[in-house]
Design a protein around this motif. Structure first.
Motif, PDB file in Angstrom:
ATOM      1  N   SER A 403      32.762  39.494  49.075  1.00 38.83           N
ATOM      2  CA  SER A 403      33.612  40.661  48.872  1.00 38.83           C
ATOM      3  C   SER A 403      34.936  40.540  49.612  1.00 38.83           C
ATOM      4  O   SER A 403      35.908  41.210  49.254  1.00 38.83           O
ATOM      5  CB  SER A 403      32.892  41.933  49.360  1.00 38.83           C
ATOM      6  N   LEU A 404      34.984  39.685  50.628  1.00 35.04           N
ATOM      7  CA  LEU A 404      36.184  39.574  51.457  1.00 35.04           C
ATOM      8  C   LEU A 404      36.904  38.242  51.293  1.00 35.04           C
ATOM      9  O   LEU A 404      38.120  38.207  51.073  1.00 35.04           O
ATOM     10  CB  LEU A 404      35.813  39.804  52.921  1.00 35.04           C
ATOM     11  N   SER A 405      36.175  37.149  51.375  1.00 36.39           N
ATOM     12  CA  SER A 405      36.818  35.839  51.436  1.00 36.39           C
ATOM     13  C   SER A 405      37.635  35.491  50.188  1.00 36.39           C
ATOM     14  O   SER A 405      38.786  35.053  50.308  1.00 36.39           O
ATOM     15  CB  SER A 405      35.768  34.761  51.698  1.00 36.39           C
ATOM     16  N   PRO A 406      37.098  35.681  48.962  1.00 35.44           N
ATOM     17  CA  PRO A 406      37.879  35.275  47.785  1.00 35.44           C
ATOM     18  C   PRO A 406      39.182  36.056  47.606  1.00 35.44           C
ATOM     19  O   PRO A 406      40.134  35.546  47.031  1.00 35.44           O
ATOM     20  CB  PRO A 406      36.922  35.541  46.621  1.00 35.44           C
ATOM     21  N   VAL A 407      39.217  37.317  48.089  1.00 34.27           N
ATOM     22  CA  VAL A 407      40.426  38.126  47.888  1.00 34.27           C
ATOM     23  C   VAL A 407      41.400  38.003  49.054  1.00 34.27           C
ATOM     24  O   VAL A 407      42.524  38.488  48.980  1.00 34.27           O
ATOM     25  CB  VAL A 407      40.062  39.617  47.674  1.00 34.27           C
ATOM     26  N   GLY A 408      40.968  37.350  50.134  1.00 37.25           N
ATOM     27  CA  GLY A 408      41.812  37.268  51.321  1.00 37.25           C
ATOM     28  C   GLY A 408      43.116  36.541  51.073  1.00 37.25           C
ATOM     29  O   GLY A 408      44.200  37.048  51.394  1.00 37.25           O
ATOM     30  N   LEU A 409      43.038  35.327  50.495  1.00 31.78           N
ATOM     31  CA  LEU A 409      44.251  34.568  50.214  1.00 31.78           C
ATOM     32  C   LEU A 409      45.098  35.265  49.158  1.00 31.78           C
ATOM     33  O   LEU A 409      46.333  35.263  49.233  1.00 31.78           O
ATOM     34  CB  LEU A 409      43.887  33.158  49.746  1.00 31.78           C
ATOM     35  N   SER A 410      44.432  35.874  48.190  1.00 30.04           N
ATOM     36  CA  SER A 410      45.163  36.547  47.126  1.00 30.04           C
ATOM     37  C   SER A 410      46.001  37.700  47.668  1.00 30.04           C
ATOM     38  O   SER A 410      47.195  37.828  47.373  1.00 30.04           O
ATOM     39  CB  SER A 410      44.180  37.061  46.068  1.00 30.04           C
ATOM     40  N   VAL A 411      45.395  38.547  48.492  1.00 34.58           N
ATOM     41  CA  VAL A 411      46.129  39.696  49.027  1.00 34.58           C
ATOM     42  C   VAL A 411      47.182  39.245  50.030  1.00 34.58           C
ATOM     43  O   VAL A 411      48.238  39.880  50.163  1.00 34.58           O
ATOM     44  CB  VAL A 411      45.152  40.716  49.654  1.00 34.58           C
ATOM     45  N   THR A 412      46.928  38.131  50.720  1.00 34.53           N
ATOM     46  CA  THR A 412      47.930  37.593  51.640  1.00 34.53           C
ATOM     47  C   THR A 412      49.182  37.189  50.880  1.00 34.53           C
ATOM     48  O   THR A 412      50.310  37.503  51.291  1.00 34.53           O
ATOM     49  CB  THR A 412      47.363  36.380  52.401  1.00 34.53           C
ATOM     50  N   TRP A 428      46.507  33.725  57.091  1.00 41.38           N
ATOM     51  CA  TRP A 428      45.172  34.197  56.718  1.00 41.38           C
ATOM     52  C   TRP A 428      44.092  33.440  57.482  1.00 41.38           C
ATOM     53  O   TRP A 428      43.102  34.020  57.933  1.00 41.38           O
ATOM     54  CB  TRP A 428      44.961  34.063  55.215  1.00 41.38           C
ATOM     55  N   PHE A 429      44.288  32.127  57.661  1.00 36.34           N
ATOM     56  CA  PHE A 429      43.290  31.332  58.376  1.00 36.34           C
ATOM     57  C   PHE A 429      43.272  31.646  59.871  1.00 36.34           C
ATOM     58  O   PHE A 429      42.287  31.363  60.550  1.00 36.34           O
ATOM     59  CB  PHE A 429      43.534  29.843  58.130  1.00 36.34           C
TER      60      PHE A 429
END
Length: 489
Positions: A403-412, A428-429
């Motif tokens: 729920s968090l990891s796949p959208v993290g880079l996208s929202v960044t 992000w990293f």
């Protein structure tokens, strides 16, 4: 004559097979070491270990993981400006291999262990970010669909390596054969390098060095990056106050200060940021903090949860005995199973579920997983508990991660100001880095808290943060300019 048909890899460019295999074996080496590092460090010298207290081993594993993510920033910069992605990956793989070989040397001195970890950190910083760059460059800019599918295959390679590594390396390490297990990690990286070199022609011009390179810049960077910390450590050691515990605390403080300083630099400087960009960055800071809390708990798997498996778990699964390290394979197995499920779910829900809500759900899930751990720890006071408790914990955590990891880079990428578009992907990293470093230090709470209380304290932090995000979803969504639209049916 018919034109010779170009070979493909599941319908993708053949070069993806090279990157797939290289990444799988590199991840085998990384997750294999990760699955036994804490227990090796905590094992007594009589068991061929380093004899560190559990909390110190947890702190070391935390800053080790934190530095792995932190050095991805300079690793990407070196590839972009000096070496190119292809050479960076090869050099990084060689450094990782040397690191595992150093750790495999069967001597009692810890010098080769610390040297090995430093080499692995340096090599991963060069290899990890640039592998993804080359996968993306296999496809034309307009071919978004195939690129997304290619990254899905690449993601599978990561989790295949992560699944098999703890099983194989954990089995080899059983009976205090630590250095034999480290050798397996070295073999994994060696196989990855062989695959990379043999398939190098298929990469063609992908990842070549930049056209204009300032000669000597890499040497100066290495001298600065290695020399400055070495001088600082030597000066600290000369005072007689340098210890492993204090060093891990110092690294954690530096990582947090660098993070705060970087966001202050973005928000307080002019950089020609528009008012909308500043507002979106304020929203991003809240998401960044949420992600850091998530990783703080999630990445306790190779330390605190591994110790629980070692000390308090009946290590039998379907009547078959397993090692403590094998429990680290549960997570990638569940990821492989549930990635397509969650991918389909997010498409189905569309924008009815916002990014803040996904982050909030992830925090609640990671919190609930530690409530389960608190129950298991309480039951363990009466003897070892079933390994199925850990299976349940990792299952709940994977629901949070997906729920968090796949959208993290996208929202960044979406919220990054124009002046910081390329840099923000690396930021992000840093959330991983902050979370890992702080999570490693939480082991010191064991001095004043029982294990059930420890898990409940961390669970409470995550759940409270998740509920706060749920409460302020509307405000954050407005700050992010993320609009609600009905999902496609």
């Amino acid at each position: 004559m018919r034109p010779k048909q170009e070979k493909t890899f599941f319908g993708h460019p053949r070069a993806l097979a090279t990157l797939f295999g290289t990444e799988m074996w590199e991840r085998f080496s990384w997750y294999g070491l990760r699955a036994i590092l804490a227990t090796f460090m905590a094992a007594s010298p009589a068991q061929q270990g380093l004899g560190l207290p559990d909390e110190t081993a947890q702190a070391v594993v935390g800053v080790y993981g934190a530095l792995i993510y932190l050095v991805a920033l300079p690793g990407g910069w070196i590839a972009d400006r000096i070496l190119g992605a292809r050479r960076s990956v090869f050099l990084g793989g060689c450094l990782i291999l040397l690191g595992h070989v150093s750790m495999a040397v069967p001597v009692t001195s810890p010098l080769f262990i610390w040297l090995g970890l430093l080499l692995i950190i340096s090599g991963t910083g060069l290899l990890k970010p640039n592998m993804s760059v080359m996968v993306g460059r296999l496809y034309p800019a307009e071919d978004d669909g195939r690129r997304d599918a290619g990254f899905s295959l690449f993601y599978l390679s990561i989790n295949l390596g992560a699944f098999f590594a703890p099983i194989v390396v954990g089995w080899l390490a059983d009976g205090d054969r630590w250095h034999l297990a480290f050798s397996a990690a070295a073999v994994g990286m060696a196989l990855g390098l062989v695959q990379y070199v043999r398939g190098g022609r298929g990469l063609r011009a992908i990842g070549e060095p930049p056209a204009h390179v300032e000669h000597g810049k890499l040497g100066r960077l290495v001298a600065l990056g290695v020399g400055a910390p070495a001088i600082a450590l030597a000066a600290w050691a000369a005072t007689g106050t340098l210890t492993i515990d204090r060093l891990t605390v110092a690294i954690t403080v530096v990582i947090v200060l660098v993070t705060v300083g970087y966001f202050a630099y973005i928000m307080l400087g002019s950089h020609d940021l528009t008012e909308d960009e500043r507002i979106r960055m304020k929203a991003y800071i809240w998401l960044f903090a949420a992600a850091s809390i998530f990783w703080m708990i999630y990445d306790l798997a190779p330390s605190k949860l591994l110790f629980f498996a070692r000390d308090h778990t009946d290590l039998t699964l379907f009547g078959i005995g397993i090692t403590p390290a094998t429990t680290q394979a549960f997570n990638p197995l569940f990821i492989i199973i549930f990635v397509p499920v969650f991918a389909a779910l997010w498409v189905r829900l569309g924008t009815r579920v916002s990014t803040p809500q996904k982050f909030a759900f992830a925090l609640v899930m990671i919190g609930v997983s530690f409530v389960v751990m608190a129950v298991a720890a309480a039951l363990a006071g009466n003897g070892r508990v079933s390994v199925w408790w850990l299976v349940l914990v990792y299952l709940i955590q994977v629901f949070g991660e997906l729920s968090l990891s796949p959208v993290g880079l996208s929202v960044t990428t979406k919220l990054a100001p124009e002046a910081f578009k390329s840099q923000m992907l690396g930021v992000w990293f840093i959330a991983f880095s902050v979370g890992d470093a702080i999570g490693g230090q939480t082991g010191r709470l064991g001095r004043v808290l029982s294990d059930p209380a420890y898990y409940l304290v961390l669970a409470s932090m995550a759940v409270v943060a998740g509920l706060a995000l749920f409460m302020f979803t509307r405000q954050l969504r407005a700050m992010m300019a993320e609009h609600h639209e009905p999902a496609m049916r």
